[in-house]
Motif scaffolding. Structure first.
Motif, PDB file in Angstrom:
ATOM      1  N   LYS A 197      40.754  40.221  35.032  1.00  0.00           N
ATOM      2  CA  LYS A 197      40.400  38.811  35.175  1.00  0.00           C
ATOM      3  C   LYS A 197      40.924  37.992  33.999  1.00  0.00           C
ATOM      4  CE  LYS A 197      36.009  39.872  37.516  1.00  0.00           C
ATOM      5  NZ  LYS A 197      34.537  39.817  37.377  1.00  0.00           N
ATOM      6  N   ARG A 198      40.764  38.544  32.783  1.00  0.00           N
ATOM      7  CA  ARG A 198      41.105  37.774  31.582  1.00  0.00           C
ATOM      8  C   ARG A 198      42.581  37.845  31.219  1.00  0.00           C
ATOM      9  NH1 ARG A 198      39.347  39.553  27.107  1.00  0.00           N
ATOM     10  NH2 ARG A 198      38.570  41.600  27.715  1.00  0.00           N
ATOM     11  N   LEU A 199      43.210  38.993  31.488  1.00  0.00           N
ATOM     12  CA  LEU A 199      44.606  39.209  31.118  1.00  0.00           C
ATOM     13  C   LEU A 199      45.373  39.766  32.316  1.00  0.00           C
ATOM     14  CD1 LEU A 199      43.852  40.921  27.679  1.00  0.00           C
ATOM     15  CD2 LEU A 199      44.585  38.546  28.018  1.00  0.00           C
ATOM     16  N   PRO A 200      45.500  38.981  33.361  1.00  0.00           N
ATOM     17  CA  PRO A 200      46.085  39.487  34.611  1.00  0.00           C
ATOM     18  C   PRO A 200      47.477  40.075  34.415  1.00  0.00           C
ATOM     19  CG  PRO A 200      45.808  37.090  34.667  1.00  0.00           C
ATOM     20  CD  PRO A 200      45.148  37.566  33.439  1.00  0.00           C
ATOM     21  N   GLY A 201      47.645  41.262  34.996  1.00  0.00           N
ATOM     22  CA  GLY A 201      48.937  41.919  34.985  1.00  0.00           C
ATOM     23  C   GLY A 201      49.259  42.717  33.740  1.00  0.00           C
ATOM     24  N   GLN A 202      48.434  42.605  32.688  1.00  0.00           N
ATOM     25  CA  GLN A 202      48.769  43.271  31.430  1.00  0.00           C
ATOM     26  C   GLN A 202      48.294  44.721  31.363  1.00  0.00           C
ATOM     27  OE1 GLN A 202      48.157  41.100  27.781  1.00  0.00           O
ATOM     28  NE2 GLN A 202      48.279  39.119  28.809  1.00  0.00           N
ATOM     29  N   PHE A 203      47.209  45.040  32.075  1.00  0.00           N
ATOM     30  CA  PHE A 203      46.655  46.388  32.008  1.00  0.00           C
ATOM     31  C   PHE A 203      46.291  46.865  33.412  1.00  0.00           C
ATOM     32  CE2 PHE A 203      45.644  44.396  27.933  1.00  0.00           C
ATOM     33  CZ  PHE A 203      46.168  45.331  27.047  1.00  0.00           C
ATOM     34  N   ALA A 204      46.212  48.190  33.559  1.00  0.00           N
ATOM     35  CA  ALA A 204      45.835  48.776  34.842  1.00  0.00           C
ATOM     36  C   ALA A 204      45.176  50.130  34.589  1.00  0.00           C
ATOM     37  CB  ALA A 204      47.055  48.958  35.735  1.00  0.00           C
ATOM     38  N   GLN A 205      44.477  50.627  35.594  1.00  0.00           N
ATOM     39  CA  GLN A 205      43.904  51.970  35.530  1.00  0.00           C
ATOM     40  C   GLN A 205      44.910  52.969  36.093  1.00  0.00           C
ATOM     41  OE1 GLN A 205      39.986  52.419  37.267  1.00  0.00           O
ATOM     42  NE2 GLN A 205      40.333  54.578  37.702  1.00  0.00           N
ATOM     43  N   ALA A 206      44.979  54.146  35.464  1.00  0.00           N
ATOM     44  CA  ALA A 206      45.915  55.173  35.925  1.00  0.00           C
ATOM     45  C   ALA A 206      45.184  56.483  36.173  1.00  0.00           C
ATOM     46  CB  ALA A 206      47.023  55.397  34.892  1.00  0.00           C
ATOM     47  N   GLY A 207      45.556  57.155  37.256  1.00  0.00           N
ATOM     48  CA  GLY A 207      44.987  58.463  37.539  1.00  0.00           C
ATOM     49  C   GLY A 207      43.532  58.399  37.964  1.00  0.00           C
ATOM     50  N   GLN A 208      42.897  59.557  37.989  1.00  0.00           N
ATOM     51  CA  GLN A 208      41.502  59.672  38.398  1.00  0.00           C
ATOM     52  C   GLN A 208      40.569  59.441  37.209  1.00  0.00           C
ATOM     53  OE1 GLN A 208      40.626  60.168  41.673  1.00  0.00           O
ATOM     54  NE2 GLN A 208      42.824  59.863  41.936  1.00  0.00           N
ATOM     55  N   PRO A 209      39.313  59.030  37.449  1.00  0.00           N
ATOM     56  CA  PRO A 209      38.357  58.915  36.345  1.00  0.00           C
ATOM     57  C   PRO A 209      38.208  60.245  35.600  1.00  0.00           C
ATOM     58  CG  PRO A 209      37.508  57.851  38.308  1.00  0.00           C
ATOM     59  CD  PRO A 209      38.740  58.587  38.733  1.00  0.00           C
ATOM     60  N   LEU A 210      37.980  60.130  34.315  1.00  0.00           N
ATOM     61  CA  LEU A 210      37.818  61.319  33.478  1.00  0.00           C
ATOM     62  C   LEU A 210      36.414  61.896  33.592  1.00  0.00           C
ATOM     63  CD1 LEU A 210      39.084  63.141  31.282  1.00  0.00           C
ATOM     64  CD2 LEU A 210      38.319  61.474  29.586  1.00  0.00           C
ATOM     65  N   ALA A 211      35.408  61.028  33.617  1.00  0.00           N
ATOM     66  CA  ALA A 211      34.017  61.490  33.697  1.00  0.00           C
ATOM     67  C   ALA A 211      33.129  60.327  34.104  1.00  0.00           C
ATOM     68  CB  ALA A 211      33.563  62.054  32.350  1.00  0.00           C
ATOM     69  N   ALA A 212      32.053  60.629  34.799  1.00  0.00           N
ATOM     70  CA  ALA A 212      31.063  59.618  35.179  1.00  0.00           C
ATOM     71  C   ALA A 212      29.916  59.632  34.175  1.00  0.00           C
ATOM     72  CB  ALA A 212      30.524  59.898  36.581  1.00  0.00           C
TER      73      ALA A 212
END
Length: 253
Positions: A197-212
């Motif tokens: 929302k704050r920095l559109p396009g600059q960051f993304a999530q990659a791969g599966q979650p590491l831990a819940a």
């Protein structure tokens, strides 16, 4: 968060715990909340300098049900958990604090109020094509010091050949991700949505979650404030107010 302070200092401080009670809070007319306001969208300073966020609104609801005002006291995370609670400096603490068996020996938790996950944050578009769990060997991955992300990474990623870089400041880790100095930074899933929302396009999530992990409100051992917080949480969920707060602060639109 994220956040997992060292256990030994906590155990040493447990013997001097000051358990604020519902009666004491009502008598003084104020519920003192300790929080580290650097974890958007859970607690952060808005444009007007006031601390706001998902955690803050839940704490306000607890205070309202007790018939008192909420006083917000900024505390760095290293001093927040558990020292500020066990010393009686604050009546409760909220700051994306993960419920763990080790911490539960020292402080009292409410029931879980949010289920989160540790995820990998990469540059927008994931130019390095990083994935988890297949692609960590030889990669430099950032973690914030004294957080669940750091301890999980030590147990799960280092043995697979990842190189961990530790940051005191989460923002510094994000800067290194953006500059390509590290492959990914480990953080909480809602943080990725907030960055979008704050920095559109600059960051993304990659791969599966590491831990819940589950977040909880924190109180001194023996305090009946934990039960009062659970009653508020149940009311918020039953009335639909909890979902409204999720929609306001966390659900990505």
């Amino acid at each position: 968060m994220k956040r997992l302070s060292l256990v030994l200092p906590a155990l040493l401080l447990a013997s001097v715990s000051h358990a604020a009670t519902v009666a004491q809070v009502k008598a003084k007319g104020v519920l003192v909340l300790g929080t580290d306001p650097t974890f958007a969208p859970f607690e952060f300073k808005g444009p007007d300098g006031q601390i706001q966020g998902f955690d803050i609104d839940i704490a306000r609801a607890v205070a309202k049900d007790l018939g008192v005002k909420l006083e917000i006291r900024p505390v760095g995370f290293g001093a927040l958990m558990p020292q500020s609670v066990t010393s009686g400096r604050v009546d409760m603490a909220m700051s994306g604090i993960t419920i763990t068996p080790e911490r539960a020996k020292v402080v009292a938790f409410s029931g879980p109020y949010y289920r989160s996950a540790q995820v990998f944050i990469v540059r927008g578009g994931n130019p390095g094509k990083f994935t988890w769990p297949s692609d960590v060997k030889g990669k430099t991955l950032g973690v914030q010091a004294n957080t669940t992300g750091q301890y999980t990474a030590n147990g799960m990623l280092k043995p697979k050949g990842a190189v961990l870089k530790v940051y005191d400041d989460f923002a510094a880790g994000l800067a290194d991700v953006r500059a390509g100095r590290i492959t990914a930074l480990i953080g909480d899933a809602p943080t990725v949505a907030d960055l979008g929302k704050r920095l559109p396009g600059q960051f993304a999530q990659a791969g599966q979650p590491l831990a819940a992990e589950d977040y909880g409100m924190v109180f001194a051992k023996g305090s009946d404030l934990a039960a009062a917080a659970n009653r508020t949480l149940a009311r918020l969920k039953a009335s639909g107010e909890y979902q409204k707060l999720l929609n306001t602060w966390i659900v990505q639109k």
